[in-house]
Design an enzyme around this catalytic site. Structure first.
Site, mmCIF file in Angstrom:
data_model
loop_
_atom_site.group_PDB
_atom_site.id
_atom_site.type_symbol
_atom_site.label_atom_id
_atom_site.label_comp_id
_atom_site.label_asym_id
_atom_site.label_seq_id
_atom_site.Cartn_x
_atom_site.Cartn_y
_atom_site.Cartn_z
ATOM 1 N N TYR A 87 7.623 25.971 12.444
ATOM 2 C CA TYR A 87 7.775 25.383 11.103
ATOM 3 C C TYR A 87 9.201 24.897 10.907
ATOM 4 C CZ TYR A 87 7.539 24.430 6.186
ATOM 5 O OH TYR A 87 7.586 23.776 4.977
ATOM 6 N N PHE A 139 9.237 -7.064 1.343
ATOM 7 C CA PHE A 139 8.112 -6.484 2.061
ATOM 8 C C PHE A 139 7.327 -5.641 1.061
ATOM 9 C CE2 PHE A 139 5.705 -3.440 4.524
ATOM 10 C CZ PHE A 139 4.928 -4.347 5.217
ATOM 11 N N THR A 140 6.012 -5.620 1.223
ATOM 12 C CA THR A 140 5.119 -5.040 0.204
ATOM 13 C C THR A 140 5.529 -3.626 -0.222
ATOM 14 O OG1 THR A 140 3.687 -4.410 2.046
ATOM 15 C CG2 THR A 140 3.131 -6.445 0.876
ATOM 16 N N ASP A 230 16.251 -2.070 7.013
ATOM 17 C CA ASP A 230 14.917 -1.665 7.436
ATOM 18 C C ASP A 230 14.850 -1.948 8.933
ATOM 19 O OD1 ASP A 230 12.249 -1.538 8.161
ATOM 20 O OD2 ASP A 230 11.519 -2.338 6.255
ATOM 21 N N LYS A 273 5.964 1.083 14.615
ATOM 22 C CA LYS A 273 6.065 -0.264 15.197
ATOM 23 C C LYS A 273 6.881 -0.186 16.496
ATOM 24 C CE LYS A 273 4.905 -1.214 10.760
ATOM 25 N NZ LYS A 273 4.670 -0.178 9.744
ATOM 26 N N ARG A 397 -1.467 -12.376 4.420
ATOM 27 C CA ARG A 397 -0.074 -12.197 4.003
ATOM 28 C C ARG A 397 0.286 -13.390 3.121
ATOM 29 N NH1 ARG A 397 1.900 -6.982 5.190
ATOM 30 N NH2 ARG A 397 0.446 -7.018 3.475
ATOM 31 N N PHE A 464 -3.544 -5.680 -1.815
ATOM 32 C CA PHE A 464 -4.139 -6.237 -0.590
ATOM 33 C C PHE A 464 -4.909 -5.187 0.207
ATOM 34 C CE2 PHE A 464 -1.074 -4.399 2.359
ATOM 35 C CZ PHE A 464 0.011 -4.150 1.517
HETATM 36 N N1 PM9 Z 1 4.144 -2.485 7.893
HETATM 37 C C1 PM9 Z 1 2.408 -3.817 8.724
HETATM 38 O O1 PM9 Z 1 1.224 -3.938 9.061
HETATM 39 C C2 PM9 Z 1 1.879 -1.508 7.802
HETATM 40 C C3 PM9 Z 1 0.933 -1.746 6.711
HETATM 41 S S1 PM9 Z 1 1.105 -3.153 5.657
HETATM 42 C C4 PM9 Z 1 2.002 -2.486 4.355
HETATM 43 O O2 PM9 Z 1 3.245 -4.726 8.901
HETATM 44 C C5 PM9 Z 1 8.293 -2.864 7.268
HETATM 45 C C6 PM9 Z 1 9.096 -4.039 7.711
HETATM 46 C C7 PM9 Z 1 6.973 -2.735 7.601
HETATM 47 C C8 PM9 Z 1 6.227 -1.603 7.146
HETATM 48 C C9 PM9 Z 1 4.856 -1.473 7.405
HETATM 49 C C10 PM9 Z 1 6.919 -0.619 6.399
HETATM 50 C C11 PM9 Z 1 6.209 0.601 5.906
HETATM 51 C C12 PM9 Z 1 8.243 -0.787 6.122
HETATM 52 N N2 PM9 Z 1 8.897 -1.900 6.550
HETATM 53 O O3 PM9 Z 1 3.523 1.616 7.158
HETATM 54 O O4 PM9 Z 1 4.741 3.237 5.772
HETATM 55 O O5 PM9 Z 1 6.392 -3.695 8.320
HETATM 56 O O6 PM9 Z 1 5.031 3.298 8.210
HETATM 57 O O7 PM9 Z 1 6.004 1.469 6.952
HETATM 58 C C13 PM9 Z 1 2.854 -2.595 8.127
HETATM 59 P P1 PM9 Z 1 4.740 2.469 7.016
#
Ligand code: PM9
Length: 472
Positions: A87, A139-140, A230, A273, A397, A464
Site C-alpha cells: 500500500y 483539449f477537452t 501537457d 499515450k 473532433r 462527445f
Molecule cells: N486523450 C484521446 O483520445 C483520451 C480520451 S478523449 C478525452 O486523445 C491530452 C493531450 C490528451 C488526453 C486524453 C488527456 C487526458 C490529456 N491531455 O485520458 O485522462 O490527449 O488519461 O488524459 C484522449 P486521460
C-alpha cells in the site's frame, strides 16, 4: 541512434520510403472479426451514432484512440510480474519517480491514475476563480478541469493551426503576440499559468518548436508567469523537432525531450499515450510548495502519494514504457505508420489535416461533406459512416467535442471539424492501414449521398463521450 532519420523526406514533400519495418516482432495475437453490414447498421443505430457507445466486440479495426490501447513489450509484461503491491512505499514508485526525473527533468513527482486525475489536481491547486488560462488550443478534459476550477481558457495558438491545409512545420506553436496582448489586457496577475501541449491533439497532432518554448519561457519570465506542459505526447513532439528544427538533427529524442521540459515549470501526463501502457499518469513540478500541496491532494482524489491510483505493476510497466518511448526506431516506425495511412489518402485527394501529425490522421469533415452544415455534425456523421462501411472505428473532433460556450450556452462551432483516425502504438499492421484507407475512400465516393445527424441526447460535461444522435 542519434542520427537523423532520413527514411522520411521532410514535410511538404511526398512521403517517400525505402521499405522500413517495425523494430519488433509479434508473439501474441488477439482475434478480431468484421460484423455483417446489417449487424453494423444495427450496432451504430443502437449506439446513437456515437462511436464511443459501440461495443468493442462489434469493431473490426479500432482507431478510436491511441489512449491506453498500445501493445506492451515483453519487457513491460515482465516488469509487471515484479510489481511490489505494498500500500505504501512500493519499490515501483521509487523507480518511476527516478525515471520521470531522469527523462522529464522535474524535481518532484506525484503519480495519478491517468491524465485527467493530474489535470484535476493542478487546476484546483493553482487556478483562482476568474483567472485566464492561455493555451495552444483547447483539449477537452484539460479545458473542462480549468473551467471547473474557475479559469477562463483563451486560445493563443498560431492562426495556421486552425487551417487544415497550411503546411506550417510547427502548427502547435503559441502566437507570442496574442499571448502578450492578453497579458497586457488582463494583467499578469490574472493569468493563472500558460498551458501548452506538445503535440497539439485537437490541431491534428501538430508539434511545437524548441524556439517557441524558449521564447515563451522568456516572455513568462518577463511577466513572472508559470509555464506548464501537457507532456502526454511530448516524445512524439521531440521526433518532429529532431526532423524539422535546425540544430536538432543529431540530438537524440531523449535529449530533445529533456531540453524542452527544462524550459517549463511543471508537467502533467497521460501515460496511456507516449508511455505505451494501458493505464497511468502523473504530475511533476519544480516548485516545492506546490508539490506539497499536490502530494496532499492526491490522497483525497487518487490514492496514497506512492501509488496515486496505479497498482505497483502498473508503475513498473510505465517506467519501462518511458524508456521505450524515446527509442529512435520505435518513434520512426510509429510516426511512419501514421504517415503511411495519410499518404494513401493523399493519393486519392481525400481532405486531411496537413502536415500529417504524430498520433493520428484527421479527416477534414467540412471539406469531405461540404453539403452538411456544422450543426448537423459532419465529423460525427463521417465517424458513423466509416463504421457502417467497414467496422472501422474513429472519433469525432469537431462541433460535438468542442461543446457549448459556458457563458452563451451556444455550440462553439470550432473552425476545425475533424474525424480522427488514431493509431494505437504497436497494434495494427500495414495491411490494416490499407483496409482503413480503402474504407475511407468508399465513404468519400459515397459522400454526396450522405446526410447529417440530429443530436437527441446531450450530457452536461464532455458531451462527445455519451451524446446520442439520429440520422436525418
Ligand atoms: N486523450 C484521446 O483520445 C483520451 C480520451 S478523449 C478525452 O486523445 C491530452 C493531450 C490528451 C488526453 C486524453 C488527456 C487526458 C490529456 N491531455 O485520458 O485522462 O490527449 O488519461 O488524459 C484522449 P486521460
Amino acid at each position: 541512434m542519434c542520427e537523423q532519420d532520413n527514411r522520411f523526406q521532410t514535410m511538404g514533400q511526398q512521403f517517400q520510403r525505402r521499405s522500413w519495418a517495425e523494430p519488433w516482432k509479434i508473439k501474441m495475437v488477439e482475434p478480431i472479426e468484421m460484423r455483417t453490414r446489417e449487424q453494423r447498421a444495427q450496432a451504430i443505430k443502437d449506439a446513437g451514432y456515437n462511436t464511443f457507445l459501440l461495443r468493442s466486440e462489434d469493431v473490426y479495426i479500432d482507431l478510436l484512440t491511441d489512449s491506453g490501447t498500445s501493445a506492451m513489450s515483453d519487457r513491460q509484461w515482465s516488469a509487471m510480474m515484479m510489481g511490489d503491491e505494498a500500500y505504501a512505499g512500493s519499490r515501483n514508485y521509487y523507480e518511476l519517480e527516478a525515471t520521470v526525473q531522469e527523462y522529464y527533468t522535474y524535481k518532484y513527482f506525484v503519480p495519478t491514475h491517468q491524465g485527467r486525475g493530474a489535470e484535476h489536481m493542478i487546476s484546483q491547486a493553482v487556478i483562482k476563480k476568474g483567472q485566464y488560462v492561455p493555451g495552444n488550443m483547447y483539449f477537452t478534459t484539460t479545458r473542462l478541469h480549468q473551467e471547473m476550477a474557475g479559469g477562463i481558457f483563451v486560445d493563443v495558438i498560431i492562426d495556421e493551426a486552425h487551417n487544415t491545409i497550411s503546411d506550417h512545420p510547427f502548427k502547435g506553436n503559441v502566437c507570442l503576440d496574442k499571448l502578450t496582448a492578453l497579458i497586457k489586457d488582463k494583467g499578469a496577475e490574472n493569468i493563472a499559468y500558460v498551458s501548452i501541449a506538445g503535440t497539439v491533439n485537437m490541431a491534428g497532432g501538430q508539434p511545437m518548436s524548441m524556439k517557441n518554448v524558449k521564447d515563451l519561457r522568456a516572455l513568462c519570465d518577463q511577466y513572472n508567469i508559470k509555464l506548464y506542459l501537457d507532456a502526454t505526447r511530448m516524445a512524439e513532439n521531440a521526433f518532429f523537432i529532431q526532423e524539422r528544427e535546425e540544430g536538432y538533427a543529431n540530438v537524440s529524442i531523449k535529449d530533445i525531450l529533456k531540453e524542452f521540459c527544462s524550459y517549463t515549470d511543471a508537467a502533467w501526463m497521460s501515460s496511456k499515450k507516449d508511455h505505451l501502457v494501458n493505464i497511468g499518469g502523473w504530475l511533476a513540478v519544480n516548485d516545492e510548495a506546490l508539490f506539497e500541496k499536490l502530494r496532499n491532494m492526491v490522497v483525497i482524489y487518487e490514492g496514497l502519494h506512492t501509488y496515486g491510483g496505479m497498482a505497483g505493476r502498473d508503475m513498473a510497466a510505465l517506467a519501462q514504457g518511458i524508456r521505450e518511448c524515446v527509442n529512435e526506431d520505435h518513434m520512426a516506425s510509429r510516426i511512419g505508420q501514421v504517415r503511411y495511412l495519410g499518404s494513401l489518402l493523399e493519393n486519392w485527394d481525400i481532405p486531411i489535416v496537413k502536415p500529417i501529425g504524430g498520433h493520428a490522421i484527421f479527416l477534414d469533415a467540412k471539406a469531405f461533406y461540404p453539403h452538411i452544415p456544422q450543426d448537423q455534425f459532419p465529423a460525427q456523421t463521417l465517424a458513423a459512416e466509416l463504421y457502417l462501411d467497414s467496422g472501422v472505428r474513429c472519433m469525432e473532433r469537431g462541433n460535438v467535442s468542442a461543446g457549448r460556450d459556458p457563458v452563451t450556452g451556444n455550440h462553439r462551432f470550432p473552425k476545425l471539424e475533424l474525424a480522427r483516425l488514431t493509431i494505437p502504438r504497436r497494434v495494427y499492421t500495414q495491411a490494416h492501414m490499407d483496409v482503413v484507407g480503402e474504407a475511407i475512400k468508399a465513404c468519400f465516393d459515397n459522400r454526396n449521398n450522405t446526410k447529417g445527424l440530429k443530436m437527441v441526447y446531450e450530457p452536461e460535461y464532455l458531451r462527445f463521450f455519451q451524446a446520442r444522435f439520429e440520422s436525418l
